[in-house]
Design a protein around this motif. Structure first.
Motif, PDB file in Angstrom:
ATOM      1  N   LEU A  46       0.134 -15.823 -43.929  1.00  7.71           N
ATOM      2  CA  LEU A  46      -0.687 -16.785 -43.208  1.00  7.71           C
ATOM      3  C   LEU A  46       0.143 -17.523 -42.164  1.00  7.71           C
ATOM      4  O   LEU A  46      -0.287 -17.698 -41.024  1.00  7.71           O
ATOM      5  N   ASN A  47       1.347 -17.932 -42.540  1.00 10.83           N
ATOM      6  CA  ASN A  47       2.225 -18.619 -41.598  1.00 10.83           C
ATOM      7  C   ASN A  47       2.592 -17.711 -40.426  1.00 10.83           C
ATOM      8  O   ASN A  47       2.664 -18.168 -39.283  1.00 10.83           O
ATOM      9  N   THR A  48       2.812 -16.446 -40.696  1.00 15.85           N
ATOM     10  CA  THR A  48       3.117 -15.485 -39.633  1.00 15.85           C
ATOM     11  C   THR A  48       1.926 -15.341 -38.685  1.00 15.85           C
ATOM     12  O   THR A  48       2.098 -15.313 -37.462  1.00 15.85           O
ATOM     13  N   ALA A  49       0.720 -15.289 -39.230  1.00 13.95           N
ATOM     14  CA  ALA A  49      -0.481 -15.178 -38.397  1.00 13.95           C
ATOM     15  C   ALA A  49      -0.661 -16.426 -37.540  1.00 13.95           C
ATOM     16  O   ALA A  49      -0.990 -16.327 -36.350  1.00 13.95           O
ATOM     17  N   THR A  54      -0.429 -18.939 -32.237  1.00 11.99           N
ATOM     18  CA  THR A  54       0.092 -20.039 -31.430  1.00 11.99           C
ATOM     19  C   THR A  54       0.879 -19.503 -30.236  1.00 11.99           C
ATOM     20  O   THR A  54       0.724 -19.981 -29.104  1.00 11.99           O
ATOM     21  N   GLU A  55       1.713 -18.493 -30.480  1.00 10.75           N
ATOM     22  CA  GLU A  55       2.474 -17.883 -29.387  1.00 10.75           C
ATOM     23  C   GLU A  55       1.554 -17.188 -28.392  1.00 10.75           C
ATOM     24  O   GLU A  55       1.767 -17.262 -27.176  1.00 10.75           O
ATOM     25  N   ALA A  56       0.522 -16.527 -28.888  1.00 10.24           N
ATOM     26  CA  ALA A  56      -0.422 -15.841 -28.003  1.00 10.24           C
ATOM     27  C   ALA A  56      -1.147 -16.851 -27.109  1.00 10.24           C
ATOM     28  O   ALA A  56      -1.331 -16.603 -25.917  1.00 10.24           O
ATOM     29  N   ILE A  57      -1.534 -17.982 -27.679  1.00 10.00           N
ATOM     30  CA  ILE A  57      -2.197 -19.029 -26.887  1.00 10.00           C
ATOM     31  C   ILE A  57      -1.261 -19.504 -25.783  1.00 10.00           C
ATOM     32  O   ILE A  57      -1.661 -19.633 -24.623  1.00 10.00           O
ATOM     33  N   GLY A  65      -4.537 -17.425 -18.184  1.00 11.07           N
ATOM     34  CA  GLY A  65      -5.568 -16.545 -18.713  1.00 11.07           C
ATOM     35  C   GLY A  65      -6.920 -17.210 -18.780  1.00 11.07           C
ATOM     36  O   GLY A  65      -7.085 -18.398 -18.509  1.00 11.07           O
ATOM     37  N   SER A  66      -7.862 -16.450 -19.159  1.00 11.06           N
ATOM     38  CA  SER A  66      -9.251 -16.877 -19.259  1.00 11.06           C
ATOM     39  C   SER A  66      -9.416 -18.017 -20.263  1.00 11.06           C
ATOM     40  O   SER A  66      -8.852 -17.978 -21.360  1.00 11.06           O
ATOM     41  N   ASP A  67     -10.179 -19.033 -19.859  1.00  7.37           N
ATOM     42  CA  ASP A  67     -10.463 -20.144 -20.771  1.00  7.37           C
ATOM     43  C   ASP A  67     -11.215 -19.658 -22.006  1.00  7.37           C
ATOM     44  O   ASP A  67     -11.033 -20.187 -23.098  1.00  7.37           O
ATOM     45  N   ASP A  68     -12.063 -18.651 -21.825  1.00  8.44           N
ATOM     46  CA  ASP A  68     -12.806 -18.095 -22.958  1.00  8.44           C
ATOM     47  C   ASP A  68     -11.854 -17.452 -23.958  1.00  8.44           C
ATOM     48  O   ASP A  68     -12.033 -17.584 -25.173  1.00  8.44           O
ATOM     49  N   THR A  69     -10.846 -16.750 -23.460  1.00  7.59           N
ATOM     50  CA  THR A  69      -9.869 -16.100 -24.340  1.00  7.59           C
ATOM     51  C   THR A  69      -9.065 -17.147 -25.092  1.00  7.59           C
ATOM     52  O   THR A  69      -8.856 -17.033 -26.303  1.00  7.59           O
ATOM     53  N   ILE A  70      -8.635 -18.184 -24.377  1.00  4.80           N
ATOM     54  CA  ILE A  70      -7.874 -19.253 -25.024  1.00  4.80           C
ATOM     55  C   ILE A  70      -8.729 -19.927 -26.091  1.00  4.80           C
ATOM     56  O   ILE A  70      -8.264 -20.185 -27.206  1.00  4.80           O
ATOM     57  N   ALA A  76      -9.794 -19.021 -33.701  1.00  5.83           N
ATOM     58  CA  ALA A  76      -9.202 -18.189 -34.758  1.00  5.83           C
ATOM     59  C   ALA A  76      -8.102 -18.959 -35.482  1.00  5.83           C
ATOM     60  O   ALA A  76      -8.012 -18.921 -36.716  1.00  5.83           O
ATOM     61  N   LEU A  77      -7.278 -19.667 -34.733  1.00  9.26           N
ATOM     62  CA  LEU A  77      -6.208 -20.459 -35.323  1.00  9.26           C
ATOM     63  C   LEU A  77      -6.783 -21.572 -36.208  1.00  9.26           C
ATOM     64  O   LEU A  77      -6.310 -21.794 -37.327  1.00  9.26           O
ATOM     65  N   ALA A  78      -7.811 -22.238 -35.725  1.00  4.19           N
ATOM     66  CA  ALA A  78      -8.450 -23.298 -36.514  1.00  4.19           C
ATOM     67  C   ALA A  78      -9.076 -22.727 -37.796  1.00  4.19           C
ATOM     68  O   ALA A  78      -9.035 -23.371 -38.854  1.00  4.19           O
TER      69      ALA A  78
END
Length: 87
Positions: A46-49, A54-57, A65-70, A76-78
């Motif tokens: 879970l911590n790895t995910a 977080t890094e992807a954001i 990048g796209s606001d929709d993607t962010i 997903a993070l929440a």
């Protein structure tokens, strides 16, 4: 069929009980150890995910990048209990 069995993990005798053929039985002591190990492994995953999301954001934001993607990544993070204060 009633039979005497032993713990699959530590060979400690376990009270006779009805067992389906081929089933692995562990004593309470080994079972609690296994549960702790499983929880630790799942927490690590879970911590790895959370870290990956977080890094992807951050990467998406740097690349404008796209606001929709962010938004999708933040949702997903929440959902997995991650904290993201960069709204």
């Amino acid at each position: 069929m009633m039979k005497q069995t032993t713990c699959y993990s530590c060979d400690k005798p376990i009270e006779p009980e009805w067992l389906p053929e081929g089933e692995f039985i562990v004593c309470d002591e080994c079972s609690s150890d296994t549960d702790e190990k499983t929880v630790e492994k799942l927490q690590e995953q879970l911590n790895t995910a959370k870290m990956a999301l977080t890094e992807a954001i951050g990467d998406i934001e740097q690349l404008n990048g796209s606001d929709d993607t962010i938004k999708y990544y933040k949702q997903a993070l929440a959902a997995i209990g991650g904290d993201d204060d960069r709204e």
